[in-house]
Write a protein that holds these residues in place. Structure first.
Motif, PDB file in Angstrom:
ATOM      1  N   VAL A  92       0.849  -0.973  -0.068  1.00 25.85           N
ATOM      2  CA  VAL A  92      -0.189   0.038   0.069  1.00 25.85           C
ATOM      3  C   VAL A  92       0.905   1.149   0.039  1.00 25.85           C
ATOM      4  O   VAL A  92       0.671   2.291  -0.735  1.00 25.85           O
ATOM      5  CB  VAL A  92      -1.023   0.029   1.134  1.00 25.85           C
ATOM      6  CG1 VAL A  92      -1.637   1.426   1.438  1.00 25.85           C
ATOM      7  CG2 VAL A  92      -1.878  -1.152   0.988  1.00 25.85           C
ATOM      8  N   ALA A  93       1.935   1.207   0.790  1.00 24.44           N
ATOM      9  CA  ALA A  93       3.006   2.615   0.760  1.00 24.44           C
ATOM     10  C   ALA A  93       3.365   2.612  -0.511  1.00 24.44           C
ATOM     11  O   ALA A  93       3.679   3.915  -1.097  1.00 24.44           O
ATOM     12  CB  ALA A  93       4.031   2.354   2.220  1.00 24.44           C
TER      13      ALA A  93
ATOM     14  N   ILE B 112       1.053   4.086  -3.074  1.00 19.38           N
ATOM     15  CA  ILE B 112       0.873   5.551  -2.683  1.00 19.38           C
ATOM     16  C   ILE B 112       1.985   6.182  -2.966  1.00 19.38           C
ATOM     17  O   ILE B 112       2.140   7.242  -3.588  1.00 19.38           O
ATOM     18  CB  ILE B 112       0.675   5.836  -0.956  1.00 19.38           C
ATOM     19  CG1 ILE B 112      -0.961   5.214  -0.864  1.00 19.38           C
ATOM     20  CG2 ILE B 112       0.444   7.443  -0.708  1.00 19.38           C
ATOM     21  CD1 ILE B 112      -1.158   4.971   0.582  1.00 19.38           C
TER      22      ILE B 112
ATOM     23  N   ILE C  35       2.014   6.774  -6.841  1.00 20.17           N
ATOM     24  CA  ILE C  35       0.980   7.553  -7.306  1.00 20.17           C
ATOM     25  C   ILE C  35       1.298   9.047  -7.079  1.00 20.17           C
ATOM     26  O   ILE C  35       1.214   9.988  -8.203  1.00 20.17           O
ATOM     27  CB  ILE C  35      -0.288   7.303  -6.479  1.00 20.17           C
ATOM     28  CG1 ILE C  35      -1.131   6.180  -7.126  1.00 20.17           C
ATOM     29  CG2 ILE C  35      -1.349   8.377  -6.874  1.00 20.17           C
ATOM     30  CD1 ILE C  35      -2.217   5.495  -6.416  1.00 20.17           C
ATOM     31  N   TRP C  36       1.890   9.552  -6.055  1.00 20.85           N
ATOM     32  CA  TRP C  36       2.243  10.633  -5.538  1.00 20.85           C
ATOM     33  C   TRP C  36       3.569  11.096  -6.537  1.00 20.85           C
ATOM     34  O   TRP C  36       3.462  12.344  -7.019  1.00 20.85           O
ATOM     35  CB  TRP C  36       2.772  10.636  -4.328  1.00 20.85           C
ATOM     36  CG  TRP C  36       3.565  11.940  -3.712  1.00 20.85           C
ATOM     37  CD1 TRP C  36       2.977  13.278  -3.839  1.00 20.85           C
ATOM     38  CD2 TRP C  36       4.823  12.049  -2.989  1.00 20.85           C
ATOM     39  NE1 TRP C  36       4.212  14.121  -3.384  1.00 20.85           N
ATOM     40  CE2 TRP C  36       5.315  13.329  -2.870  1.00 20.85           C
ATOM     41  CE3 TRP C  36       5.716  10.946  -2.756  1.00 20.85           C
ATOM     42  CZ2 TRP C  36       6.314  13.533  -2.431  1.00 20.85           C
ATOM     43  CZ3 TRP C  36       6.980  11.338  -2.148  1.00 20.85           C
ATOM     44  CH2 TRP C  36       7.185  12.715  -1.865  1.00 20.85           C
TER      45      TRP C  36
ATOM     46  N   TYR D  19      -0.120  17.501  -0.304  1.00 21.50           N
ATOM     47  CA  TYR D  19       0.903  16.265  -0.379  1.00 21.50           C
ATOM     48  C   TYR D  19       2.270  16.977  -0.328  1.00 21.50           C
ATOM     49  O   TYR D  19       2.240  18.135  -0.557  1.00 21.50           O
ATOM     50  CB  TYR D  19       0.693  15.633  -1.605  1.00 21.50           C
ATOM     51  CG  TYR D  19       0.584  16.415  -2.835  1.00 21.50           C
ATOM     52  CD1 TYR D  19       1.591  16.919  -3.557  1.00 21.50           C
ATOM     53  CD2 TYR D  19      -0.781  16.711  -3.443  1.00 21.50           C
ATOM     54  CE1 TYR D  19       1.296  17.731  -4.781  1.00 21.50           C
ATOM     55  CE2 TYR D  19      -0.709  17.556  -4.473  1.00 21.50           C
ATOM     56  CZ  TYR D  19       0.121  17.782  -5.130  1.00 21.50           C
ATOM     57  OH  TYR D  19       0.010  18.767  -6.255  1.00 21.50           O
TER      58      TYR D  19
END
Length: 171
Positions: free
Chosen positions: A61-62, A65, A68-69, A85
């Motif tokens: 998951v990290a 993320i 995506i960032w 962000y």
């Protein structure tokens, strides 16, 4: 015919040496049935398995993320509703700092090992508190007792050098 103490699953842990004594008193009908899936015999997952599973899912998951960032444009993130962000500077800085920290930790660990190791000329590399000379006997052994095998001892470094470097072929 099965034995009374057979294990039906490799995951089930049964203690054959310690038998649980039944407590006197009320027992409900469910505990008296000889079902193979009684609540007292069913064991849950080990904590290390749970921590490993949660850790692996958290890592995935990290990573998603982070990617995506790192790769999704700002306008698309803002259109989704994500307005706050970290700066894109940290996309490169965070992995770089992490790798430099790991390399410095590895160098520090190797340096500590070099510091803790005695120099090659030190006799501590040959002898320590557990060294035993070949002629020593155990305190429990008597002199007249038969000894089919010599007691455990260290081989002298001069004998090793003679065996390795002074072979009979060279003479």
């Amino acid at each position: 015919m099965e034995e009374a103490h057979s294990v039906s699953s490799p995951r089930r842990v049964l203690s054959f040496s310690k038998r649980k004594k039944q407590k006197p008193g009320f027992q409900d009908t469910d505990s008296r049935r000889s079902s193979p899936f009684r609540a007292s015999e069913v064991h849950g997952p080990k904590p290390s398995e749970v921590y490993g599973f949660v850790g692996s899912i958290s890592t995935v998951v990290a990573t998603v993320i982070f990617l995506i960032w790192a790769y999704v444009p700002d306008k698309l993130l803002e259109s989704i509703g994500i307005h706050y962000y970290p700066s894109r500077y940290w996309v490169l800085a965070m992995p770089t700092y992490l790798m430099v920290t790991l390399m410095l930790a590895l160098a520090f660990y190797i340096g500590l090992n070099f510091i803790a190791t005695p120099p090659p000329t030190s006799l501590n590399t040959l002898f320590d508190e557990y060294s035993r000379e070949p002629g020593e006997l155990d305190a429990g052994m008597e002199e007249g007792e038969d000894r089919p095998i010599d007691p455990i001892s260290d081989i002298d470094i001069t004998r090793i050098n003679d065996l390795m470097f002074n072979s009979s072929d060279a003479k």
